[in-house]
Design a protein around this motif. Structure first.
Motif, PDB file in Angstrom:
ATOM      1  N   GLY A 249       0.700  -1.053   0.290  1.00 30.53           N
ATOM      2  CA  GLY A 249      -0.169   0.202  -0.050  1.00 30.53           C
ATOM      3  C   GLY A 249       0.753   1.103   0.007  1.00 30.53           C
ATOM      4  N   HIS A 250       0.608   2.509   0.560  1.00 32.88           N
ATOM      5  CA  HIS A 250       0.826   3.564   0.804  1.00 32.88           C
ATOM      6  C   HIS A 250       1.759   3.791   1.565  1.00 32.88           C
ATOM      7  N   ALA A 251       2.198   3.228   2.433  1.00 34.82           N
ATOM      8  CA  ALA A 251       2.914   3.494   4.021  1.00 34.82           C
ATOM      9  C   ALA A 251       3.105   2.473   5.187  1.00 34.82           C
ATOM     10  N   ARG A 252       4.986   2.051   5.313  1.00 34.01           N
ATOM     11  CA  ARG A 252       5.153   0.759   6.090  1.00 34.01           C
ATOM     12  C   ARG A 252       6.126   1.852   6.853  1.00 34.01           C
ATOM     13  N   ASP A 253       6.814   1.668   8.262  1.00 32.88           N
ATOM     14  CA  ASP A 253       7.520   1.760   9.052  1.00 32.88           C
ATOM     15  C   ASP A 253       8.837   1.300   9.087  1.00 32.88           C
TER      16      ASP A 253
END
Length: 352
Positions: A249-253
């Protein structure tokens, strides 16, 4: 607005101290343009052999900051593989000394070769910039194919990376992965898709890049050492044809977000820079990007400190010209120069 005409598939321009320009043509020619905009014949001799297929060939040209003392010019290009891998190629950087009459490159040395080479001829990257300390930065794409793009997360390859080297090709001791086992020591940042624009911020000195997303998701990034910019684990774009979600998706830590991005429509950003001149005072401090898909020069108004800016406004300029903008730069005279794409192609100069 037309400054020079008659170029074939040009990719990059650079400015010589005496007012002449250098321009690359992807079939493998380095051209000189007079201060009056005349294309000088013949092309510069001594350019390395290039593998001109698909999106490849002779790409960027960079004039050394100390050119008046060393006459060094750097070229990025796609280099063919060995006979056993004749259908592969990889980005390379060569350094040469431009003759006084600008008719030849002498003492040409290859100072960087991408590892590994790949069969794909797309998503090559290829843009260069030079820091105040003289070190060179080069953007490298992930080569698009499914088996190749995952290597953007693999520190043992150059795919999908920004690299930093010295002008002789050696690795600066301050690079973030020089002590990481198995990592390529040239790597500055990773997780990039196809960055085709790069510059050093005139105030902060930080590296900024402009990057092609897939279907949408083009990005501007403040490209900091050792950081992971996510591709292909995260993206604001989607897959071609199906527009299926990419990765997680759009984000990940642990993965960086862009300063700004374009969705759903791509602009296909080429080179980028922050305007610092006096000729267009209303644009001073604005970020400019060339656009291939959007047929425009994009202007982004920035607010806040140089290290943590926000994009307050963005607008496409000169769409009425209908040109794909392959390179965009501020010249030593404070004017903005735009390199159009195609055959024939032109260099445009914006007048105040």
């Amino acid at each position: 607005m037309n400054f020079a005409t008659g170029l074939e598939l040009p990719w990059g321009i650079g400015f010589l101290p005496d007012g002449r320009l250098l321009a690359t043509e992807r079939p493998g020619r380095l051209r000189v343009i007079s201060p009056q905009g005349q294309l000088v014949e013949p092309a510069v001799a001594g350019v390395p052999a290039v593998d001109h297929r698909e999106h490849g060939g002779l790409m960027d040209v960079l004039v050394d900051r100390e050119f008046v003392h060393n006459r060094h010019v750097y070229l990025s290009y796609t280099e063919a593989g060995t006979a056993a891998e004749a259908d592969h190629n990889g980005m390379a950087v060569a350094r040469g000394r431009l003759s006084i009459d600008a008719r030849a490159l002498d003492d040409v040395q290859v100072i960087f070769r991408q590892t590994p080479k790949a069969r794909s001829g797309e998503n090559l990257g290829g843009r260069m910039a030079q820091a105040v300390d003289g070190t060179l930065f080069l953007t490298l794409g992930e080569r698009r194919e499914d088996a190749e793009r995952v290597k953007a997360q693999d520190l043992s390859t150059h795919h999908g990376k920004v690299i930093r080297i010295r002008t002789d090709g050696t690795v600066p001791v301050g690079n973030p992965f020089v002590n990481t086992p198995g990592a390529r020591p040239e790597i500055w940042s990773y997780g990039h898709r196809n960055p085709q624009g790069i510059f050093l911020h005139p105030e902060s000195g930080e590296v900024w890049t402009c990057e092609h997303g897939p279907f949408g998701g083009d990005e501007v990034n403040i490209t900091r050492p050792g950081r992971n910019y996510g591709w292909p684990v995260i993206s604001h774009g989607c897959e071609y044809d199906s527009c299926a979600r990419i990765g997680e998706g759009h984000a990940r830590d642990g993965m960086e977000q862009p300063l700004t991005h374009w969705v759903p429509n791509a602009i296909a950003p080429s080179n980028c820079f922050i305007y610092t001149g006096e000729r267009y005072p209303a644009w001073r401090g604005d970020l400019f990007l060339g656009s291939l898909a959007g047929l425009a020069l994009w202007r982004l108004e920035l607010r806040g400190p140089a290290t943590e800016p926000i994009v307050a406004r963005r607008e496409p300029l000169y769409q009425e010209l209908g040109h794909r903008i392959r390179d965009a730069r501020q010249g030593p005279d404070g004017r903005i120069y735009l390199l159009t794409d195609g055959a024939p192609a032109s260099i445009l100069r914006l007048e105040a």
